[in-house]
Design a protein around this motif. Sequence first.
Motif, mmCIF file in Angstrom:
data_model
loop_
_atom_site.group_PDB
_atom_site.id
_atom_site.type_symbol
_atom_site.label_atom_id
_atom_site.label_comp_id
_atom_site.label_asym_id
_atom_site.label_seq_id
_atom_site.Cartn_x
_atom_site.Cartn_y
_atom_site.Cartn_z
ATOM 1 N N ALA B 43 -4.368 -115.471 -51.134
ATOM 2 C CA ALA B 43 -3.530 -116.557 -50.470
ATOM 3 C C ALA B 43 -2.149 -115.985 -51.026
ATOM 4 N N GLU B 44 -2.080 -115.868 -52.407
ATOM 5 C CA GLU B 44 -0.729 -115.764 -52.751
ATOM 6 C C GLU B 44 0.059 -114.553 -52.721
ATOM 7 N N ARG B 45 -0.858 -113.325 -52.623
ATOM 8 C CA ARG B 45 -0.209 -112.116 -52.440
ATOM 9 C C ARG B 45 -0.745 -111.182 -51.196
ATOM 10 N N GLY B 46 -1.541 -111.527 -50.170
ATOM 11 C CA GLY B 46 -1.969 -110.953 -49.405
ATOM 12 C C GLY B 46 -2.951 -110.008 -49.780
ATOM 13 N N GLU B 48 -3.141 -106.245 -49.819
ATOM 14 C CA GLU B 48 -2.524 -105.080 -50.627
ATOM 15 C C GLU B 48 -2.055 -105.893 -51.867
ATOM 16 N N GLY B 49 -1.498 -106.865 -51.775
ATOM 17 C CA GLY B 49 -0.817 -107.419 -53.095
ATOM 18 C C GLY B 49 -1.676 -107.879 -54.045
ATOM 19 N N SER B 128 -2.565 -114.528 -43.279
ATOM 20 C CA SER B 128 -1.937 -113.240 -43.886
ATOM 21 C C SER B 128 -2.659 -112.084 -43.330
ATOM 22 N N GLN B 132 -0.792 -109.598 -40.813
ATOM 23 C CA GLN B 132 -0.930 -108.068 -41.302
ATOM 24 C C GLN B 132 -1.465 -107.216 -40.465
ATOM 25 N N GLY B 133 -2.163 -107.621 -39.315
ATOM 26 C CA GLY B 133 -2.462 -106.959 -38.228
ATOM 27 C C GLY B 133 -3.970 -106.902 -38.035
#
Lengths: 229, 229
Positions: B43-46, B48-49, B128, B132-133
């Motif tokens: 939740a905080e970074r998606g 990939e992140g 997210s 992001q697709g």
Amino acid sequence: MPSAESPIAAVTHAIPPAARRSKAQTRISNETHLLACAEAVFAERGFEGASTALIAQRAGLPKANLHYYFPTKLALYRRLLEDIFSEWHTAANSFDIADDPVVAIGGYVRAKMALSQRRPLASKVWASEIIQGAEHMQDILVGQVKPWMDTRVRVINNWIAQGKLAPLQPQALLYMIWAVTQHYADFDAQIHALSGKRSMSKKAYEAATEQVVELIIRGCGARSQAGPP
Amino acid sequence: MPSAESPIAAVTHAIPPAARRSKAQTRISNETHLLACAEAVFAERGFEGASTALIAQRAGLPKANLHYYFPTKLALYRRLLEDIFSEWHTAANSFDIADDPVVAIGGYVRAKMALSQRRPLASKVWASEIIQGAEHMQDILVGQVKPWMDTRVRVINNWIAQGKLAPLQPQALLYMIWAVTQHYADFDAQIHALSGKRSMSKKAYEAATEQVVELIIRGCGARSQAGPP
DNA sequence: GTCTATAGACGGATAGAC
DNA sequence: GTCTATCCGTCTATAGAC
């Protein structure tokens, strides 16, 4: 970049004006191009997930050039957020506090829907930033968005007092407008999967806009003439 | 994991039943704990992140243990998405197709608002992923969400034909419900920045829920008795 | 099942030639 | 202004001792 150009011009006054303009234009062109590519990559992967290597590759430049124009990934991201906010602000001004509620709210919803259609990636970057805690946007939210909201809250409360709007919390109405209009940009992948179509046609988008306007105007009970029914 | 437990039990039949249960419980407990920590980090970074190292650290486990329970980052993410969808599905069933539109839509909106309040991080992971697709969610969207939506579109069209709802595109109404209710989870950082409060009190959340219900019910013109006014 | 150590790829950022 | 080469840290995933 006018503030950066003057000291440079003072040092390089021997270079003909034409060459100075050309260099400045190159800088602006490269920065603009990098910002456009960064918008796509940050939208697709979020701040931490995006890589400067991928942004530079999309821009057709070596990674070192990106760091020449933007010293850090965060600086690039901040510039992008400010650019996105400036368009948010333009659309926000179509919420004209002098207008009737039907005109003001309808116009604002249409402007937001048009922005979602024209620049969906920007909406996604904004949404990702907020979802991930908005730590790089606190100044914009508190210093720019909140003052705008405060003026509109007052206007909405006046409309309610005049019987032009149903009794409601102004914030709830504004959140609804943002949520619904931005949904058509941020969740386009879901809309496409559920509709079975690759993307919304121009006509379908116009129809969706009218649907959203009707749902919101009816939802807040807006009417142009004063007094309850 | 019943399908995984039976072959293991066949091989380890010498171990007392108590120990087998204990090991199975350890696995379930660790998996559940890792999924909860993963929910926060994604939740905080998606996708990939997020990093498996950070998820493991939050869970108080070495990174290797995470990869023991979930072979890859993507496998962990997929399990999380399926878990989140199962709660989405539970809330979705409160849109009872046998009910009057006011009851069905009001109940669904309340269920979605309650879910946003109870599990905001799950809503952020979902958002997210779509922003992001939605490449890791196509099967859920097409195989689960779309069939649910199709049934509700038919019901909404029937309500419109019976004069219980204003003429509208059913999809536009469903998108509005999703967008507005999920906004209170996904954009909580923005709501907090604009309200100046750290988080919404229980009372404020209840008030917001009623505002959303009223705006949406009024927006779609829902009424319990048949026939136009 | 748990953990340390590490392989091998990729991350942001920079040095320095041109 | 542009670009190659590179530093050094972190990434996912695994090997292998316990």
